[in-house]
Structures are given as C-alpha cells and as structure tokens.
Design a protein around this motif. Structure first.
Motif, PDB file in Angstrom:
ATOM      1  N   THR A  34       0.495  -1.462   0.250  1.00 18.88           N
ATOM      2  CA  THR A  34       0.022   0.041   0.110  1.00 18.88           C
ATOM      3  C   THR A  34       0.812   1.382  -0.013  1.00 18.88           C
ATOM      4  O   THR A  34       1.119   1.781  -0.864  1.00 18.88           O
ATOM      5  N   SER A  35       1.762   1.348   0.871  1.00 19.78           N
ATOM      6  CA  SER A  35       2.287   2.570   0.385  1.00 19.78           C
ATOM      7  C   SER A  35       3.891   2.444  -0.674  1.00 19.78           C
ATOM      8  O   SER A  35       4.077   1.854  -0.815  1.00 19.78           O
ATOM      9  N   ALA A  36       3.703   3.624  -0.869  1.00 19.06           N
ATOM     10  CA  ALA A  36       4.862   3.752  -2.038  1.00 19.06           C
ATOM     11  C   ALA A  36       5.776   4.623  -1.712  1.00 19.06           C
ATOM     12  O   ALA A  36       6.258   5.630  -3.213  1.00 19.06           O
ATOM     13  N   GLY A  37       6.061   5.482  -0.566  1.00 19.13           N
ATOM     14  CA  GLY A  37       6.955   6.296  -0.638  1.00 19.13           C
ATOM     15  C   GLY A  37       6.076   7.772  -0.431  1.00 19.13           C
ATOM     16  O   GLY A  37       4.860   7.299  -0.669  1.00 19.13           O
ATOM     17  N   ASN A  38       7.150   8.296  -0.524  1.00 14.80           N
ATOM     18  CA  ASN A  38       6.442   9.873  -0.197  1.00 14.80           C
ATOM     19  C   ASN A  38       6.932  10.933  -0.914  1.00 14.80           C
ATOM     20  O   ASN A  38       7.884  10.967  -1.559  1.00 14.80           O
ATOM     21  N   ALA A 142       0.385  17.138   0.232  1.00  9.75           N
ATOM     22  CA  ALA A 142      -0.544  15.693  -0.151  1.00  9.75           C
ATOM     23  C   ALA A 142       0.902  14.595  -0.836  1.00  9.75           C
ATOM     24  O   ALA A 142       1.372  14.790  -1.613  1.00  9.75           O
ATOM     25  N   ASP A 143       0.335  13.651  -0.533  1.00  8.31           N
ATOM     26  CA  ASP A 143       1.857  12.312  -0.181  1.00  8.31           C
ATOM     27  C   ASP A 143       1.200  11.320  -0.774  1.00  8.31           C
ATOM     28  O   ASP A 143      -0.210  11.117  -0.909  1.00  8.31           O
ATOM     29  N   ASP A 144       2.069  10.498  -1.636  1.00 13.06           N
ATOM     30  CA  ASP A 144       1.347   9.340  -2.445  1.00 13.06           C
ATOM     31  C   ASP A 144       1.459   7.733  -1.318  1.00 13.06           C
ATOM     32  O   ASP A 144       1.556   8.083  -0.292  1.00 13.06           O
ATOM     33  N   LEU A 145       0.341   8.031  -1.649  1.00 12.97           N
ATOM     34  CA  LEU A 145      -0.828   6.357  -0.642  1.00 12.97           C
ATOM     35  C   LEU A 145       0.118   5.290  -2.027  1.00 12.97           C
ATOM     36  O   LEU A 145      -0.973   3.672  -1.627  1.00 12.97           O
ATOM     37  N   GLY A 146       0.347   4.983  -2.949  1.00 14.14           N
ATOM     38  CA  GLY A 146       0.375   4.023  -3.860  1.00 14.14           C
ATOM     39  C   GLY A 146      -0.364   4.323  -4.698  1.00 14.14           C
ATOM     40  O   GLY A 146      -1.200   4.661  -4.926  1.00 14.14           O
ATOM     41  N   LYS A 147      -0.683   3.285  -4.770  1.00 13.30           N
ATOM     42  CA  LYS A 147      -2.019   2.519  -6.410  1.00 13.30           C
ATOM     43  C   LYS A 147      -2.891   1.629  -5.922  1.00 13.30           C
ATOM     44  O   LYS A 147      -2.509   0.235  -5.145  1.00 13.30           O
TER      45      LYS A 147
END
Length: 203
Positions: A34-38, A142-147
């Motif tokens: 689930t998370s793909a970094g920030n 606003a940060d990446d939560l993956g796909k």
C-alpha cells in the motif's frame, strides 16, 4: 451578533458527517447549514492564492471547464496527482467563498458522490446569497499512498479553518469550527487529466 458552532455547510469538511469531502455517502448537504513512498508535495500556501477560476465575470456561476488546472497538476505522475489534489481544494475555496458553481465537476468523475455533494454546497450558497468569510480549507500535505489498480491514491492532510458563513448583508448565519482533516483521494487518469473518483476519511 450571535453565532452557532454547527453549520450544515460544514458537512463537507467535518469527519463526523463525512459527506462532501469524505465521499462515503450519497447524501447532500442541506441549504443554510500500500504505500509507495512520499512525494515532496507539501504546501504552506493558502490554496485560493493559486486558484484560477474556470471563467465567469458574474458571481454564482462558472463555465464547466478544466482549463484552469496548473501545469504541474496536468502531469501523469505521483507529483502531478498530488498537485491536482491541492488544486481541487483551491477550487473548493473559490467555490464556497465567492460563491460559484461549475468549478468542481470538471475535476471529477460523474460517479463521484463527494464531488457532487461539495458542488451542491456551492449551489446552495449561491441560491441563498451566502458565502464563507474566508477560505474554509488550508492544505498542509499531499502524499503518495500508492496505487489501487489503475487509481492513484493521495493522502491529503489539512485544516478546516474556523470560518463564518455570512449572508449578502454580512450577517453571520453559522460558523465552522476548526478541525484537522485527513482524506484519502482516489484519482483516475481520464481524457488526459486527473479526476477525482472517491474521497474518504483516512485514520
């Protein structure tokens, strides 16, 4: 001048109601209330300072166009998706303070209940000749939560500011209380641009 601490317009921002910005219900706000970094997508600027309206010289309406999207928010990348989320809230601020309709639908899929509810709030404000006294939302990150499949997920954090809703004579109708906001955006790349699919409360 008396104030109330509960407003029906605040349903789009409060975690308890979780309607317009949470996207978890098909209900719409009522008039008068689930998370793909920030990614390095943090912004300290007030969203409306970068907002561009869709095109209208008359308060209460805007041409349904997405032409005002900043260049950085048009990129098919995580950074572009994060910039798009910031732009979305900039448009919410414009729609609720001027007020205006037509700014949000071009940014959303037709199936997005959260967008429909937020747009309905703008329409209610226009119809009642009411508006927010200042930007209701401040964007923090606003940060990446993956796909999730083809959808890009972005975690938004910000603040629902304490703001009055006033009528055309300047009388305070109601007041939003200050609250922290955390929302998970699901975005789809559609017709060459990002569009909001869902917005959900994120804890």
């Amino acid at each position: 001048m008396s104030r109330t601490t509960t407003t029906r317009y605040a349903v789009g921002l409060t975690a308890g109601a979780a309607l317009a910005l949470a996207g978890c219900s098909s209900a719409t706000p009522q008039p008068g209330t689930t998370s793909a970094g920030n990614t390095s997508a943090t912004t300290a600027a007030t969203p409306s300072s970068t907002a561009t309206s869709a095109t209208s010289t008359a308060t209460g309406s805007a041409t349904a166009t997405a032409s005002g999207i900043p260049e950085g928010a048009k990129v098919h990348s995580v950074a572009g998706a994060a910039a798009f989320v910031r732009h979305y809230f900039a448009q919410v601020n414009v729609a609720w303070t001027q007020p205006r309709t037509g700014l949000l639908p071009p940014l959303c899929l037709p199936s997005s209940k959260s967008c429909a509810s937020t747009e309905q709030t703008a329409a209610d404000l226009v119809q009642k000749s009411q508006h927010y006294s200042g930007d209701p939302v401040k964007v923090n990150t606003a940060d990446d939560l993956g796909k999730d499949g083809a959808q890009q997920l972005i975690l938004f954090t910000g603040t629902q500011e304490q703001r009055d809703i006033v009528d055309s004579s300047g009388r305070v109708v109601s007041t939003d209380s200050k609250k922290d906001l955390r929302r998970a955006f699901s975005l789809e790349w559609d017709s060459g641009m990002w569009k909001v699919a869902t917005i959900k409360d994120y804890r």
